[in-house]
Design an enzyme around this catalytic site. Structure first.
Site, short mmCIF file in Angstrom:
data_model
loop_
_atom_site.label_atom_id
_atom_site.label_comp_id
_atom_site.label_asym_id
_atom_site.label_seq_id
_atom_site.Cartn_x
_atom_site.Cartn_y
_atom_site.Cartn_z
N LYS A 193 1.08 -1.25 -0.19
CA LYS A 193 -0.17 0.56 0.23
C LYS A 193 0.61 1.55 -0.44
O LYS A 193 2.05 1.01 0.73
CB LYS A 193 -0.72 -0.04 0.62
N SER B 184 -9.63 2.17 2.92
CA SER B 184 -9.29 2.87 2.32
C SER B 184 -7.71 2.30 1.17
O SER B 184 -7.03 2.53 -0.13
CB SER B 184 -7.83 4.31 3.14
N SER C 256 -9.61 -0.11 7.04
CA SER C 256 -9.15 -0.34 5.98
C SER C 256 -8.30 -1.39 5.51
O SER C 256 -8.21 -1.57 3.90
CB SER C 256 -8.43 0.80 5.91
N1 GLN Z 1 -12.89 4.77 6.39
C1 GLN Z 1 -12.40 5.19 7.66
C2 GLN Z 1 -12.12 6.53 7.65
O1 GLN Z 1 -12.05 6.93 6.04
C3 GLN Z 1 -10.59 4.34 8.40
C4 GLN Z 1 -9.96 4.43 7.17
C5 GLN Z 1 -8.78 3.67 7.60
O2 GLN Z 1 -8.54 2.56 8.34
N2 GLN Z 1 -7.88 4.27 7.02
O3 GLN Z 1 -11.16 7.00 7.97
#
Ligand code: GLN
Length: 489
Positions: free
Chosen positions: A74, A149, A173
């Protein structure tokens, strides 16, 4: 070849039935032909050089089981030699002078990096639509989001562009994109995996973890990834339990007597019928495997959304202050003075969601609002931790693991959820685990509307990764969901 698991590829490499260079070339060719936008940076020469080293190691008899197996990262993990953008224009041309600990560990094990994976900007998002480099398509349905994400990570495994990848999970995410793309992913206990070189979003929540086709593969990857790191101040020390472990050790244990907590808050209003159906069928399968279901309550679940969406932006507003046009990345042109340079640089470099979070975060930390928002959110965080402790911990614990859906619906259509709050609400089942710092995973358990995958979430007590992987593996021995591939793959 690309449908093989890491375990299978490892065996082929050790038996010299395939070389690391052949494998890397095979995956690089697939990546080149793919139109999912899952990869942000590929460099054939770098990959092939790593593969040649891996082959030399295998020939010399100094290989580990992961030597020669391809991996992709990632783009939140910094990598020497490859660009590290965090999905942001701010870091569009940034090349780190060092490797993140996770990247270095996989390198030391002899894994071959295929490149960097698309993600939401600074990992803020639930659909990968906040990447400055464009959205990623869901391999199951190109009209659908891959989740976020770690959307590029999940899409890459689902489309068999890489057998395993890294992801990060701050509020879901790893689990949510794994669920949307029909693959397996685990977010470990907070502090298990080093955050050193993981571009920070919300430091008290951020945690790296592996994503792959199977729980067995995730166990192999996590064993190479986890462990104390003195360069991360929140890394769990050996005294705190932050030791290197063989996460495969319990995979084969039978599930007889396993108590599965089923939280009523995860099956209420807002859960789509197709997801509920697939998750309930998975629970039935677990009963067949010898488990018993226990009704439980996690009463503060719904407060996880306001609490998380204050704590995470608060920490982000502080972490992202380092991007000022002086020390890292983008700098605007044509500014009047220093203040103007900061302003223009940050307005140009950050996308709308990141700017929104910086503003919310700065607001809740303001003198005068701090108690009403940030402090209150921290108190809610404690209550959420206690919800889990009541059912999972100590002599009065009523269950060994908790199961439920990962997300209320299957993947939605690209471009269909433009309201930020609608995206936040879709995180309802993953945020609490992150706020509590507990490990959680997602495994494929069926398909819902438009043949889009559904994930089953498995949550455990602190340090229960080996148990979660065991519980997931036993299900994968009895079912075929994780073996399904999108058409054309
Ligand atoms: N969807 C959540 C956010 O937008 C989690 C994102 C994540 O775990 N990096 O913050």
């Amino acid at each position: 070849m690309h449908n093989k698991t890491i375990k299978e590829l490892s065996q082929l490499l050790q038996k010299k039935e395939v070389s690391a260079v052949q494998l890397a070339t095979h995956f690089l060719d697939r990546i080149e032909k793919s139109d999912l936008n899952a990869f942000l940076h590929v460099d054939r020469a770098l990959t092939l050089a790593e593969a040649a080293d891996a082959d030399a190691r295998i020939a010399a008899g100094t290989a580990t089981p992961l030597t020669g197996v391809p991996i992709a990262h990632k783009d939140i993990f910094v990598t020497k030699g490859w660009r590290s953008t965090a999905g942001s224009k701010m870091l569009a041309n940034y090349v780190s002078p060092f490797d993140a600990t996770v990247v270095a560990k996989f390198k030391a094990a002899g894994m071959v990096s295929l490149g960097k994976l698309n993600c939401d900007e600074f990992a803020m998002g639930s659909a990968n639509e906040n990447s400055a480099f464009g959205p990623v398509k869901n391999p199951w349905d190109h009209k659908a989001v891959p989740g976020g994400s770690s959307g590029g990570s999940a899409a890459a495994v689902a489309a068999r562009l890489a057998p395993g990848v890294t992801g990060t999970d701050t509020g879901g995410s790893i689990r949510q994109p794994a669920s949307f793309c029909g693959i397996t992913g685990i977010k470990p206990t907070y502090g298990r995996v080093s955050r050193f070189g993981m571009i920070a979003f919300a430091s008290s929540l951020d945690q790296g973890g592996p994503m792959a086709q199977t729980a067995e593969d995730c166990a192999l990857l996590l064993s190479a990834m986890a462990g104390f790191d003195e360069r991360d101040s929140t890394s769990l020390t050996p005294e705190q339990g932050g030791v290197e472990e063989d996460f495969s050790r319990d995979l084969d244990k039978p599930l007889t007597g396993l108590r599965i907590g089923v939280p009523k808050e995860y099956f209420g209003e807002g859960l789509a019928a197709d997801v509920a159906g697939a998750v309930k069928a998975a629970l039935d399968q677990y009963v067949k495997l010898g488990a018993t279901l226990v009704d439980i309550s996690l009463p503060n679940t719904k407060l996880s959304i306001p609490a998380y969406y204050m704590i995470a932006p608060a920490e982000a507003s502080s972490n992202l202050s380092r991007f000022d046009g002086v020390r890292y990345g983008h700098r605007a042109e044509g500014y009047k003075d220093l203040q103007d340079m900061y302003k223009k640089t940050r307005a140009e470099g950050f996308g709308p969601e990141v700017q929104r979070r910086i503003m919310v975060g700065t607001y809740v930390l303001c003198h005068g609002y701090y108690d009403a928002y940030y402090l209150k959110a921290q108190r809610i965080r404690r209550l959420i931790q206690q919800d889990f402790e009541t059912v999972l911990n100590g002599p009065n614990a009523v269950c060994d693991v908790i199961m439920g859906p990962v997300a209320p619906t299957v993947a939605w259509d690209l471009g269909s959820k433009s309201d930020p709050v609608a995206n936040y609400l879709a995180d309802i089942y993953t945020l609490s685990t992150s706020l509590a710092g507990l490990p959680g995973m997602s495994i494929p358990c069926g398909f819902g509307a438009n043949n889009r995958p559904v994930g089953l979430q498995i949550i455990g007590n602190y340090f229960a990764e080996a148990k979660l992987l065991n519980v997931a593996h036993q299900y994968q021995l009895a079912t075929e969901w994780h073996k399904q591939v999108p058409s054309g793959v």
